[in-house]
Scaffold this motif. Structure first.
Motif, mmCIF file in Angstrom:
data_model
loop_
_atom_site.group_PDB
_atom_site.id
_atom_site.type_symbol
_atom_site.label_atom_id
_atom_site.label_comp_id
_atom_site.label_asym_id
_atom_site.label_seq_id
_atom_site.Cartn_x
_atom_site.Cartn_y
_atom_site.Cartn_z
ATOM 1 N N UNK A 177 0.848 -1.140 0.120
ATOM 2 C CA UNK A 177 0.039 0.090 0.086
ATOM 3 C C UNK A 177 0.875 1.262 0.065
ATOM 4 N N UNK A 178 0.476 2.128 -0.782
ATOM 5 C CA UNK A 178 1.384 3.122 -0.852
ATOM 6 C C UNK A 178 0.713 4.693 -0.413
ATOM 7 N N UNK A 179 1.852 5.607 -0.133
ATOM 8 C CA UNK A 179 1.659 6.560 0.555
ATOM 9 C C UNK A 179 2.480 7.782 0.024
ATOM 10 N N UNK A 180 2.251 8.879 0.465
ATOM 11 C CA UNK A 180 3.167 10.225 -0.124
ATOM 12 C C UNK A 180 3.879 10.587 1.174
ATOM 13 N N UNK A 181 5.079 11.063 0.817
ATOM 14 C CA UNK A 181 5.825 11.801 1.933
ATOM 15 C C UNK A 181 5.435 13.227 1.742
#
Length: 61
Positions: A27-31
């Protein structure tokens, strides 16, 4: 004692990561700077950063 508190927090952190289902690891997220990370890469960075801090406070002989 600090060591006792750190050990307790380490147990909580380990339990949180252990609760992640394998399918969720990608699962991806953004900094804040827009770069992407996954649950897996966040976990790897988390331990990598902690190891650096342990190195920083090691006894100097």
């Amino acid at each position: 004692m600090v060591a006792t508190e750190l050990a307790a927090e380490a147990e909580k952190t380990a339990a949180a990561f252990a609760a992640v289902e394998p399918v969720q690891l990608t699962r991806r997220g953004l900094r804040s700077d827009g770069s992407a990370f996954t649950v897996d890469t966040l976990a790897r960075y988390f331990i990598h950063d902690a190891l650096h801090h342990v190195w920083d406070v090691r006894p100097q002989n």
